[in-house]
Motif scaffolding. Structure first.
Motif, mmCIF file in Angstrom:
data_model
loop_
_atom_site.group_PDB
_atom_site.id
_atom_site.type_symbol
_atom_site.label_atom_id
_atom_site.label_comp_id
_atom_site.label_asym_id
_atom_site.label_seq_id
_atom_site.Cartn_x
_atom_site.Cartn_y
_atom_site.Cartn_z
ATOM 1 N N GLU A 51 46.829 52.585 -30.904
ATOM 2 C CA GLU A 51 47.868 53.596 -30.830
ATOM 3 C C GLU A 51 47.476 54.634 -29.780
ATOM 4 O OE1 GLU A 51 48.479 55.246 -34.643
ATOM 5 O OE2 GLU A 51 49.120 53.356 -35.578
ATOM 6 N N VAL A 52 48.432 54.994 -28.937
ATOM 7 C CA VAL A 52 48.174 55.897 -27.817
ATOM 8 C C VAL A 52 49.056 57.128 -27.970
ATOM 9 C CG1 VAL A 52 48.186 56.174 -25.301
ATOM 10 C CG2 VAL A 52 47.584 53.961 -26.312
ATOM 11 N N ALA A 53 48.443 58.287 -27.725
ATOM 12 C CA ALA A 53 49.166 59.556 -27.764
ATOM 13 C C ALA A 53 48.637 60.453 -26.657
ATOM 14 C CB ALA A 53 49.025 60.231 -29.119
ATOM 15 N N VAL A 54 49.474 61.303 -26.115
ATOM 16 C CA VAL A 54 49.107 62.290 -25.097
ATOM 17 C C VAL A 54 48.851 63.618 -25.796
ATOM 18 C CG1 VAL A 54 49.867 63.541 -23.055
ATOM 19 C CG2 VAL A 54 50.389 61.113 -23.294
ATOM 20 N N ARG A 55 47.713 64.234 -25.414
ATOM 21 C CA ARG A 55 47.365 65.525 -26.018
ATOM 22 C C ARG A 55 47.129 66.544 -24.912
ATOM 23 N NH1 ARG A 55 43.343 68.921 -27.993
ATOM 24 N NH2 ARG A 55 43.693 69.612 -30.151
ATOM 25 N N ALA A 56 47.834 67.655 -25.016
ATOM 26 C CA ALA A 56 47.663 68.773 -24.084
ATOM 27 C C ALA A 56 47.314 70.008 -24.886
ATOM 28 C CB ALA A 56 48.928 68.998 -23.270
ATOM 29 N N SER A 57 46.266 70.734 -24.448
ATOM 30 C CA SER A 57 45.814 71.909 -25.187
ATOM 31 C C SER A 57 45.392 73.006 -24.229
ATOM 32 C CB SER A 57 44.639 71.542 -26.112
ATOM 33 O OG SER A 57 43.520 71.118 -25.345
ATOM 34 N N ALA A 102 64.568 55.771 -33.600
ATOM 35 C CA ALA A 102 64.094 57.145 -33.443
ATOM 36 C C ALA A 102 62.708 57.166 -32.790
ATOM 37 C CB ALA A 102 64.048 57.845 -34.793
ATOM 38 N N TYR A 103 62.469 58.166 -31.931
ATOM 39 C CA TYR A 103 61.168 58.364 -31.307
ATOM 40 C C TYR A 103 60.262 59.143 -32.250
ATOM 41 C CZ TYR A 103 63.182 56.824 -26.886
ATOM 42 O OH TYR A 103 63.782 56.083 -25.903
ATOM 43 N N PRO A 104 58.952 58.957 -32.125
ATOM 44 C CA PRO A 104 58.031 59.746 -32.965
ATOM 45 C C PRO A 104 58.133 61.227 -32.635
ATOM 46 C CG PRO A 104 56.912 57.841 -31.994
ATOM 47 C CD PRO A 104 58.244 57.947 -31.319
ATOM 48 N N ASN A 105 58.057 62.035 -33.647
ATOM 49 C CA ASN A 105 58.107 63.480 -33.445
ATOM 50 C C ASN A 105 56.791 63.995 -32.879
ATOM 51 O OD1 ASN A 105 60.747 63.869 -34.465
ATOM 52 N ND2 ASN A 105 59.968 63.787 -36.562
ATOM 53 N N PRO A 106 56.843 64.990 -31.999
ATOM 54 C CA PRO A 106 55.600 65.569 -31.451
ATOM 55 C C PRO A 106 54.903 66.446 -32.488
ATOM 56 C CG PRO A 106 57.486 66.750 -30.613
ATOM 57 C CD PRO A 106 58.041 65.606 -31.398
ATOM 58 N N GLN A 107 53.630 66.655 -32.260
ATOM 59 C CA GLN A 107 52.826 67.526 -33.103
ATOM 60 C C GLN A 107 52.394 68.747 -32.295
ATOM 61 O OE1 GLN A 107 49.528 65.344 -34.658
ATOM 62 N NE2 GLN A 107 50.803 63.881 -35.810
ATOM 63 N N VAL A 108 52.515 69.896 -32.879
ATOM 64 C CA VAL A 108 52.128 71.156 -32.243
ATOM 65 C C VAL A 108 51.069 71.820 -33.108
ATOM 66 C CG1 VAL A 108 52.899 73.403 -31.428
ATOM 67 C CG2 VAL A 108 54.394 71.409 -31.182
ATOM 68 N N PHE A 150 49.417 70.261 -28.035
ATOM 69 C CA PHE A 150 50.661 69.482 -28.150
ATOM 70 C C PHE A 150 50.284 68.005 -28.093
ATOM 71 C CE2 PHE A 150 54.074 67.091 -26.146
ATOM 72 C CZ PHE A 150 55.167 67.435 -26.931
ATOM 73 N N VAL A 151 50.708 67.238 -29.094
ATOM 74 C CA VAL A 151 50.384 65.819 -29.193
ATOM 75 C C VAL A 151 51.689 65.030 -29.293
ATOM 76 C CG1 VAL A 151 49.143 64.035 -30.454
ATOM 77 C CG2 VAL A 151 48.204 66.348 -30.345
ATOM 78 N N GLN A 152 51.846 64.064 -28.421
ATOM 79 C CA GLN A 152 53.036 63.193 -28.436
ATOM 80 C C GLN A 152 52.583 61.738 -28.499
ATOM 81 O OE1 GLN A 152 56.604 63.725 -28.444
ATOM 82 N NE2 GLN A 152 56.333 61.552 -28.976
ATOM 83 N N LYS A 153 52.990 61.068 -29.600
ATOM 84 C CA LYS A 153 52.640 59.664 -29.763
ATOM 85 C C LYS A 153 53.658 58.799 -29.032
ATOM 86 C CE LYS A 153 51.990 56.103 -33.307
ATOM 87 N NZ LYS A 153 52.054 55.791 -34.760
ATOM 88 N N PHE A 154 53.154 57.702 -28.443
ATOM 89 C CA PHE A 154 54.011 56.779 -27.705
ATOM 90 C C PHE A 154 54.175 55.478 -28.481
ATOM 91 C CE2 PHE A 154 52.504 59.495 -24.219
ATOM 92 C CZ PHE A 154 53.707 59.817 -23.625
ATOM 93 N N ASP A 155 55.358 54.899 -28.324
ATOM 94 C CA ASP A 155 55.649 53.581 -28.900
ATOM 95 C C ASP A 155 55.540 52.524 -27.816
ATOM 96 O OD1 ASP A 155 55.992 54.101 -31.538
ATOM 97 O OD2 ASP A 155 58.162 54.272 -31.471
ATOM 98 N N TYR A 156 55.009 51.354 -28.211
ATOM 99 C CA TYR A 156 55.092 50.212 -27.322
ATOM 100 C C TYR A 156 56.535 49.688 -27.333
ATOM 101 C CZ TYR A 156 50.001 50.093 -27.246
ATOM 102 O OH TYR A 156 48.683 50.411 -27.073
ATOM 103 N N PRO A 157 57.058 49.302 -26.178
ATOM 104 C CA PRO A 157 58.451 48.796 -26.147
ATOM 105 C C PRO A 157 58.664 47.602 -27.084
ATOM 106 C CG PRO A 157 57.683 49.282 -23.935
ATOM 107 C CD PRO A 157 56.490 49.410 -24.830
#
Length: 451
Positions: free
Chosen positions: A283-289, A76-82, A106-113
């Protein structure tokens, strides 16, 4: 000559009147006849029934289902945060508009492969371990059902032998009574015969109780699906042929379900060490606001990075390493234990096989011959009843030893087969063909007629 003919006529008359004498109040109570079985089952049917009705099989399958669901969780992929924030802007200077100023993020965490691959591999090893555990439980259940099955056959064989012993003792008692009444023998022969007859009755009653106890145990192992009154088809005198110890040891090392389970647990623990070490990476996540103000809107996008500065995950890595060491030592210890159990079971198989062969081919047959000689000597007055009863007792003991040895041979073969339990995807163990251990013979030979 006339006196001998008179004795013979009196003996024949007494034997003809034996049923009426047995029905009299002074006679010894006859054993209760066993009720006929309503249904008869063979061993393959019982094994199949146990695998489908035993609750432990359902629990083992539920464990496999849980491990299968764990693979889905690992993928499962990590769930996004709003984020939704509401506020108002109040201008303190002229020309600055006032009004609502909500913000959205909006925050989306990424997994390393590599982390995802490690999680999925750990879940896969967990699934394989659960499948091996299920197979180990099924093998153990089959071994318990087989042991209970042959226990019932053993008790039924002992019951049949006890019934024939009682029939023989009744004949001896009748003969001794006739001889005492006509004056051919002292009264102690009748007392001894009555004592042995009571002992045979007690043995028969004990054998009947043991049959019921063995059937109850078998019903418990199968899962309660058997009717209260049932019979078994099979023979106690047949046992599987077992290959050499070296072949058995190699087969067990390659296909034993318990060893396969522990190997999967060890590999999963080693993957757990690598996974904990991989969590040291940031840990890396993308954040858009976006912020909406009365006069303008502000939109932003960027990265959120968690830097492992203070916590280098030394504790989780050390814990995972210790668990891997524990899994490795448990595997090595269990391998040693199983090798010792296999060698002990194989030696027991060889010993009991030699005992069965000796009893079937020599001891029991010699005891039968000795009983025939003692019976003839007792009939013609050359020996007393004590010699006859001793010969009959020797045969009974030899026959009991043969029944016990045949059962122990089956138990040793079952233990070897259990140790050969194959894990999913491996070849089955070569403990399969069934052949007679020795030429079949009657465990309870027809009693000689002392009349």
């Amino acid at each position: 000559m006339t006196f001998n003919q008179t004795l013979t006529w009196v003996a024949a008359l007494s034997l003809a009147a034996a049923p009426a004498w047995a029905a009299s109040p002074a006679a010894v109570t006859l054993p209760r006849a066993a009720a006929p079985a309503a249904e008869t089952f063979d061993l393959p049917y019982l094994l199949s029934l146990a695998q489908s009705t035993n609750k432990g099989v359902e629990a083992a399958q539920a464990n496999v289902d849980a491990a299968t669901a764990a693979i889905t969780s690992a993928r499962a992929y990590p769930n996004p945060q709003v984020e939704v924030m509401y506020g108002r802007l109040h201008g303190k200077e002229a020309g600055v508009a006032s009004g609502s100023a909500p913000s959205y993020a909006f925050v989306q965490k990424f997994d390393y492969p590599q982390q995802r691959n490690l999680r999925e591999a750990m879940a896969g090893r967990g699934l394989e371990a659960s499948q091996a555990l299920r197979q180990a439980f099924r093998s153990d259940l089959s071994a318990r059902v087989k042991t209970s099955y042959y226990q019932v056959l053993r008790r039924e064989t002992e019951l049949a032998a006890a019934q024939e012993d009682l029939a023989l003792m009744r004949q001896i008692h009748s003969r001794a009574k006739v001889r005492v009444e006509v004056g051919e023998a002292p009264r102690y022969e009748l007392i001894k015969a009555e004592t042995e007859l009571l002992a045979a009755q007690k043995t028969l009653q004990t054998a009947e109780l043991r049959v019921e106890q063995a059937k109850t145990t078998l019903r418990q192992q199968v899962g309660g699906a058997l009717p209260p009154n049932f019979g078994l088809a099979g023979s106690l005198g047949n046992a599987p042929e077992v290959p050499g110890l070296a072949i058995l040891r190699d087969t067990m090392q390659a296909g034993n379900a318990e060893l396969a389970q522990r190997r999967m647990e060890l590999e999963r623990a080693r993957l757990g060490v690598d996974y904990q070490r991989s969590l040291r990476w940031p840990e890396v996540a993308v954040r858009a606001s976006t912020d909406r103000q009365p006069d303008n809107n502000v939109s932003q996008i960027g990265l959120v990075m968690t830097i492992p500065l203070w916590d280098r995950r030394g504790g989780p890595v050390g814990e995972a390493t210790a668990q891997a060491t524990q899994a490795r030592t448990a595997l090595e210890a269990r391998e040693f234990e199983l090798n010792q159990e296999l060698e002990a079971a194989y030696r027991q198989y060889e010993i009991t096989q030699a005992q069965v062969t000796a009893l079937e081919s020599g001891i029991v047959r010699e005891a039968e011959s000795a009983l025939g000689v003692a019976e003839a000597a007792y009939r013609f007055g050359e020996r007393g009843i004590l010699d006859y009863l001793d010969a009959q007792r020797v045969l009974r003991n030899a026959r009991s030893e043969l029944i016990a040895a045949q059962y122990e041979l089956q138990v040793a073969a079952i233990q070897i087969e259990k140790l050969m339990s194959s894990a999913p995807g491996t070849a089955a163990a070569p403990v399969a063909p069934v052949a007679p251990v020795a030429p079949p013979m009657s465990l309870a030979p027809n009693p000689p007629n002392p009349n």
